[in-house]
Design an enzyme around this catalytic site. Structure first.
Site, mmCIF file in Angstrom:
data_model
loop_
_atom_site.group_PDB
_atom_site.id
_atom_site.type_symbol
_atom_site.label_atom_id
_atom_site.label_comp_id
_atom_site.label_asym_id
_atom_site.label_seq_id
_atom_site.Cartn_x
_atom_site.Cartn_y
_atom_site.Cartn_z
ATOM 1 N N ARG A 141 0.847 -1.179 0.000
ATOM 2 C CA ARG A 141 0.000 0.000 0.000
ATOM 3 C C ARG A 141 0.892 1.242 0.000
ATOM 4 O O ARG A 141 2.038 1.200 0.459
ATOM 5 C CB ARG A 141 -0.906 0.022 1.230
ATOM 6 C CG ARG A 141 -1.880 -1.143 1.328
ATOM 7 C CD ARG A 141 -2.735 -0.995 2.592
ATOM 8 N NE ARG A 141 -3.729 -2.067 2.718
ATOM 9 C CZ ARG A 141 -3.542 -3.184 3.398
ATOM 10 N NH1 ARG A 141 -2.384 -3.393 4.025
ATOM 11 N NH2 ARG A 141 -4.494 -4.107 3.459
ATOM 12 N N LYS A 165 -2.636 -2.315 7.846
ATOM 13 C CA LYS A 165 -3.821 -1.834 8.551
ATOM 14 C C LYS A 165 -3.970 -2.546 9.892
ATOM 15 O O LYS A 165 -3.684 -3.729 10.013
ATOM 16 C CB LYS A 165 -5.068 -2.054 7.693
ATOM 17 C CG LYS A 165 -5.126 -1.158 6.464
ATOM 18 C CD LYS A 165 -6.436 -1.333 5.720
ATOM 19 C CE LYS A 165 -6.548 -0.375 4.544
ATOM 20 N NZ LYS A 165 -7.814 -0.534 3.809
ATOM 21 N N HIS A 235 -1.923 2.611 -6.023
ATOM 22 C CA HIS A 235 -2.907 1.540 -5.863
ATOM 23 C C HIS A 235 -3.058 0.726 -7.151
ATOM 24 O O HIS A 235 -3.334 -0.475 -7.104
ATOM 25 C CB HIS A 235 -4.264 2.088 -5.445
ATOM 26 C CG HIS A 235 -5.277 1.017 -5.167
ATOM 27 N ND1 HIS A 235 -5.127 0.101 -4.153
ATOM 28 C CD2 HIS A 235 -6.435 0.687 -5.794
ATOM 29 C CE1 HIS A 235 -6.151 -0.739 -4.160
ATOM 30 N NE2 HIS A 235 -6.953 -0.407 -5.151
ATOM 31 N N ARG A 238 -0.365 -1.805 -7.081
ATOM 32 C CA ARG A 238 -0.749 -2.887 -6.145
ATOM 33 C C ARG A 238 -1.770 -3.802 -6.804
ATOM 34 O O ARG A 238 -1.701 -5.024 -6.675
ATOM 35 C CB ARG A 238 -1.305 -2.266 -4.869
ATOM 36 C CG ARG A 238 -1.864 -3.240 -3.834
ATOM 37 C CD ARG A 238 -2.195 -2.469 -2.562
ATOM 38 N NE ARG A 238 -3.126 -3.151 -1.686
ATOM 39 C CZ ARG A 238 -2.779 -4.019 -0.731
ATOM 40 N NH1 ARG A 238 -1.509 -4.334 -0.567
ATOM 41 N NH2 ARG A 238 -3.690 -4.577 0.046
ATOM 42 N N HIS A 261 -4.822 -8.790 3.370
ATOM 43 C CA HIS A 261 -6.270 -8.687 3.533
ATOM 44 C C HIS A 261 -6.738 -9.594 4.667
ATOM 45 O O HIS A 261 -6.403 -10.780 4.691
ATOM 46 C CB HIS A 261 -6.998 -9.092 2.247
ATOM 47 C CG HIS A 261 -6.877 -8.077 1.156
ATOM 48 N ND1 HIS A 261 -7.128 -8.375 -0.168
ATOM 49 C CD2 HIS A 261 -6.551 -6.757 1.182
ATOM 50 C CE1 HIS A 261 -6.941 -7.286 -0.901
ATOM 51 N NE2 HIS A 261 -6.603 -6.303 -0.105
ATOM 52 N N TYR A 270 -9.837 -8.869 -7.113
ATOM 53 C CA TYR A 270 -8.709 -8.987 -8.030
ATOM 54 C C TYR A 270 -8.829 -10.202 -8.947
ATOM 55 O O TYR A 270 -7.887 -10.550 -9.642
ATOM 56 C CB TYR A 270 -7.404 -9.084 -7.231
ATOM 57 C CG TYR A 270 -7.089 -7.817 -6.484
ATOM 58 C CD1 TYR A 270 -6.516 -6.735 -7.122
ATOM 59 C CD2 TYR A 270 -7.399 -7.691 -5.133
ATOM 60 C CE1 TYR A 270 -6.239 -5.563 -6.447
ATOM 61 C CE2 TYR A 270 -7.120 -6.522 -4.449
ATOM 62 C CZ TYR A 270 -6.538 -5.466 -5.112
ATOM 63 O OH TYR A 270 -6.272 -4.303 -4.433
#
Length: 294
Positions: A141, A165, A235, A238, A261, A270
Site C-alpha cells: 500500500r 492496517k 494503488h 498494487r 487482507h 482482483y
C-alpha cells in the site's frame, strides 16, 4: 471521548470515529432520542438523512455505522444499554468498483525505461525506479511504502517487513529486479539523507522521508515519461501486482496473505481475469477442448 480511548483504537482511528460519532449523537439530539431508545428504526432514519439530505457516499455511511456499532459495544460493556442496537443492522453495500489495469507486457515499458541524461534527473529516476519496482514486486500500500524504514528491509533474504492496517505486520517477498533497484538506490541515498533519518525513500532536497503525496506525483511522472497515457498511481501498481500474480498462479489465498487482507472477500475483487485468458487456459488444459494434432 472516554469511550473511544477505552475502545483500544489507534489515534487516527479514534479521530475518525470521533467525527463519525459526532454526526450520530447530533442526529439523536435533534430527534430527542436517548441511547436507551435507539432502535433499527432510528438507525434507518439516520442512514436516510446522511444519504438523502447530507449527500454522503455509501462507503462513508458504512464507516459511520461501523463507528456506531463499536460505540454500542462499548455501551453494553459499560452496562449503559442492555444490548447492541446496531449489531444486526446493515445497509446494502454497493458493488466495489475495480481499479484500472495495466497489461503485464506494459510494465517493462515503465520499469525498464532508460535513465534521463541530466544527472539530477537520473538520480531521481534511480530512487523512483526502486519505488516502482517495490510497489509492483511486493504489492505494498502507499502508506506502507511511505513508512518503510531501513530496519524493515532485508535484501539478503529478499524480504520486507510491512506494518499494514490495524498495525498488523506481514513479511512480503521482494523480487530480484526490485532488489537490484533498491541496492542501486541505497548507494545513492547515503549522499542525500539527513542525519538520523531512517526512511528508505527520501527527498533529494530535504533528506527527509517522502510524503505519500510526493510518492504519488513521482509515480505518475515516471509513467508519463515512459509514454503511458493511463494515469499510474500506487494503488494501480498494487492492483497489477495482485492481478498478474493471480493470473499466473491461481492461488487466491496466497495473494490474500501477500496483500494483507483480513477477509478473502476483499481479495476477490482482483479475480477479474479477462475471458480471453480463461479461454486460453481452458483450450490448453481441458482434454475435451484440445484440437487433435493433424
Amino acid at each position: 471521548m472516554q469511550a473511544l480511548v477505552r475502545m483500544n483504537l489507534s489515534f487516527h482511528t479514534r479521530k475518525a470515529y470521533q467525527r463519525d460519532l459526532l454526526q450520530f449523537t447530533v442526529f439523536l439530539s435533534c430527534k430527542s432520542v436517548g441511547l436507551q431508545q435507539v432502535s433499527h428504526h432510528t438507525l434507518r432514519q439516520f442512514a436516510a438523512q446522511r444519504i438523502e439530505v447530507d449527500r454522503i457516499s455509501s462507503s462513508s455511511l458504512q464507516r459511520e455505522l461501523s463507528a456506531v456499532r463499536s460505540f454500542a459495544d462499548w455501551l453494553v460493556e459499560q452496562e449503559i444499554i442492555a444490548q447492541n442496537f446496531a449489531l444486526d443492522f446493515a445497509i446494502q453495500r454497493p458493488n466495489r468498483p475495480l481499479p484500472g489495469m495495466l497489461d503485464a507486457e506494459i510494465m517493462p515499458q515503465i520499469l525498464d525505461q532508460a535513465a534521463p541524461e541530466k544527472e539530477r534527473d537520473a538520480q531521481l529516476w534511480c530512487r523512483d525506479k526502486a519505488i516502482l519496482e517495490l510497489f509492483y514486486s511486493s504489492g505494498l500500500r502507499l502508506s506502507e511504502l511511505a513508512k518503510l524504514t531501513l530496519a524493515q528491509l532485508d535484501l539478503a533474504r529478499g524480504l520486507v517487513s510491512v506494518v499494514g492496517k490495524g498495525n498488523k505486520t506481514r513479511v512480503v517477498p521482494v523480487g530480484s529486479k526490485a532488489i537490484e533497484a533498491l541496492q542501486a538506490w541505497l548507494q545513492l541515498r547515503s549522499s542525500w539523507v539527513a542525519s538520523e533519518e531512517d526512511a528508505i525513500f527520501v527527498s533529494e532536497r530535504s533528506g527527509k522521508g517522502l510524503s505519500t503525496r510526493q510518492i504519488e506525483r513521482r509515480v505518475s511522472l515516471q509513467a508519463e515519461r515512459a509514454g503511458i497515457s493511463q494515469h499510474l498511481h500506487p494503488h494501480l501498481l498494487r492492483h497489477c501486482f495482485a492481478s498478474h500474480l493471480l493470473a499466473s498462479s491461481g492461488d487466491l489465498r496466497a495473494v490474500q496473505e501477500l496483500l494483507g487482507h483480513a477477509d478473502i472477500s476483499t481479495t476477490q475483487i482482483y479475480t477479474h481475469l479477462d475471458f480471453e485468458h480463461l479461454a486460453k487456459v481452458y483450450d490448453s488444459a481441458h482434454p475435451r477442448a484440445r484440437k487433435k494434432s493433424s
